[in-house]
Motif scaffolding. Structure first.
Motif, short mmCIF file in Angstrom:
data_model
loop_
_atom_site.label_atom_id
_atom_site.label_comp_id
_atom_site.label_asym_id
_atom_site.label_seq_id
_atom_site.Cartn_x
_atom_site.Cartn_y
_atom_site.Cartn_z
N GLY A 7 0.65 -1.02 0.10
CA GLY A 7 -0.02 0.05 -0.10
C GLY A 7 0.77 1.16 -0.22
N GLY A 8 0.35 2.42 -0.36
CA GLY A 8 0.94 3.66 -0.03
C GLY A 8 -0.07 4.66 -0.83
N VAL A 9 0.72 5.92 -0.99
CA VAL A 9 -0.01 6.99 -1.48
C VAL A 9 0.22 7.21 -3.13
CG1 VAL A 9 -0.32 9.52 -1.51
CG2 VAL A 9 0.09 8.36 0.65
N VAL A 10 -0.84 7.13 -3.75
CA VAL A 10 -0.87 7.44 -5.42
C VAL A 10 -1.72 8.53 -5.90
CG1 VAL A 10 -2.47 5.59 -5.73
CG2 VAL A 10 -0.83 5.99 -7.40
N GLN A 11 -1.41 9.25 -6.74
CA GLN A 11 -2.34 10.24 -7.43
C GLN A 11 -3.39 9.58 -8.22
OE1 GLN A 11 0.12 13.01 -9.59
NE2 GLN A 11 0.26 14.27 -7.81
N ALA A 12 -4.30 10.31 -8.39
CA ALA A 12 -5.73 9.56 -8.92
C ALA A 12 -5.56 9.53 -10.49
CB ALA A 12 -6.67 10.53 -9.02
N GLY A 13 -5.58 8.24 -10.95
CA GLY A 13 -5.15 7.87 -12.25
C GLY A 13 -4.05 7.00 -12.36
N GLY A 14 -3.35 6.73 -11.18
CA GLY A 14 -2.22 6.09 -11.33
C GLY A 14 -2.48 4.56 -10.89
N SER A 15 -1.45 3.96 -10.87
CA SER A 15 -1.43 2.40 -10.63
C SER A 15 -0.72 1.99 -9.17
CB SER A 15 -1.06 1.62 -11.68
OG SER A 15 -1.60 2.02 -12.95
N LEU A 16 -1.17 0.73 -8.67
CA LEU A 16 -0.37 0.39 -7.55
C LEU A 16 -0.73 -1.28 -7.52
CD1 LEU A 16 1.13 1.46 -5.15
CD2 LEU A 16 -0.92 1.49 -3.82
#
Length: 120
Positions: A7-16
């Motif tokens: 888990g983590g912090v990602v911008q909208a539109g990004g992937s994880l």
């Protein structure tokens, strides 16, 4: 025992991609599931995969964006999350049960969650 990570912090539109590793020798006999719980909300079904990986199920809000997969040789289940939205922000939990189910109340085993935060 199940342990989720990634888990983590990602911008909208990004992937994880998040992972869940299981200990024990019977991983391949269980269907694996991902649930999520946002603050103030109940835990909800996200995705599931049967023991062989040949069948998957997804909740409507994540269909076409998330992909669940598993590697039985590594006792690991993955959740690839693409086109992330702020409403995907939640603690994500993996769970195991002999059958594919969508109710969190029917899961036999739970792992500790991993927090995914999607910023707008």
């Amino acid at each position: 025992q199940l342990q989720a990570s990634g888990g983590g912090v990602v911008q909208a539109g990004g992937s994880l991609r998040i992972s869940c590793v299981a200990s024990g020798r019977t991983f391949s006999s269980f269907a694996m599931h991902w649930f999520r719980q946002a603050p103030g909300n109940e835990r909800e079904f996200v995705a599931a995969i049967n023991w062989s990986g040949g069948s998957t199920n997804y909740a409507e809000p994540v269909k076409g964006r998330f992909t669940i997969s598993r590697d039985n040789a590594k006792n690991t289940v993955y959740l690839q999350m693409n086109s992330l939205k702020p409403e995907d922000t939640a603690v994500y939990y993996c769970a195991a049960d002999p059958l594919v189910r969508k109710s969190p109340y029917e899961m036999n085993f739970w792992g500790k969650g991993t927090l995914v935060t999607v910023s707008s």
